[in-house]
Enzyme design. Sequence first.
Site, PDB file in Angstrom:
ATOM      1  CB  SER A 103      -0.865  -0.017   1.267  1.00 10.18           C
ATOM      2  OG  SER A 103      -1.382   1.257   1.532  1.00 10.18           O
ATOM      3  CE1 TYR A 161      -4.308  -2.093   5.103  1.00  8.01           C
ATOM      4  CE2 TYR A 161      -3.569   0.094   4.449  1.00  8.01           C
ATOM      5  CZ  TYR A 161      -4.057  -1.153   4.113  1.00  8.01           C
ATOM      6  OH  TYR A 161      -4.277  -1.474   2.790  1.00  8.01           O
TER       7      TYR A 161
END
Length: 284
Positions: free
Chosen positions: A166, A179
């Site tokens: 990501s 995350y």
Amino acid sequence: MKLPFEIDLNNKVAVVTGGAGVLCAELAAALAKNGAKIAILDLNLAAAEAAAQQMRDLGATAIGVACNVLQRESLDAAAARVLAELGSCDLLLNGAGGNHPKGTTGQEYLDVDRLDDPELTSFFDLDPAGVEFVFNLNFLGTLLPTQVFARQMLGRSGCSIINISSMSAFCPLTKIPAYSAAKAAVSNFTQWLAVHFSKAGIRVNALAPGFFLTQQNHKLLIDEHSGEFTARAQKIIQQTPMGRFGESHELVGTLLWLASEEASGFVNGTVIAIDGGFSAYSGV
Ligand code: NAD
């Protein structure tokens, strides 16, 4: 979906974890359209079956398999089914991943005057169980399927693993420390695995999507009352030189390039940003 270009995945078996999700269902369908036999592994069996059925309706070979990427027995059972029904795995797309509200702070910056506000989760309130959930899902949820399916790749040529990292791995996004760190671990692990497997003939790379509007981030990006972009969504768009969110089909070209031995046979250990320029922009 119109493919950007075609590659030859005939006689190849592709396993897609989280393959019932928004991004990975589209990526799995692109692999199927290029001839791969597809196994959609997902916690949500009904959704995995529905995604596989859509591919079968288009003439592809596809199965939906209930699987928890965090449970070894579940993965072993899925691997046995893939082997029996489709053959050995040639391509593993580690797509299962996501965040959890308990690994998320309520504000971007610590506000020392609101530490006792019960409405706000500060850094000090982060729940270790929430952080652990996010680390497990993204990192262990990449490592465990790799342990199980890379076994099927040993001794065969042209096999490859594609992880999903990501933007938040390159530079952490505010509010989502768990995350961000977990995806940084996925990027790091991609490089580690690429080296570790290089003599075994398995390439390992990762896609690092920027911002794509999906189920996972819907609450953060769309105001549930007005249906308009939240302040955070507007900020993301301002920071994205191309001025918009990505669309899932825009991941397909990079996936196919990485999946093709002919096109990217010497590409190993890379993490490729697909982000409209977000990670290249300093904000000034
Ligand atoms: P999604 O929530 O639509 O799909 C995730 C899928 O994973 C779901 O079908 C879910 O059932 C499945 N899943 C969850 N836990 C699982 C488990 N333990 N075992 C098996 N399956 C499980 O998410 P998405 O937005 O399509 O994201 C796909 C991947 O892309 C994720 O790794 C995500 O972190 C990453 N990503 C998404 C974006 C974005 O903007 N949406 C950006 C960067 C990276």
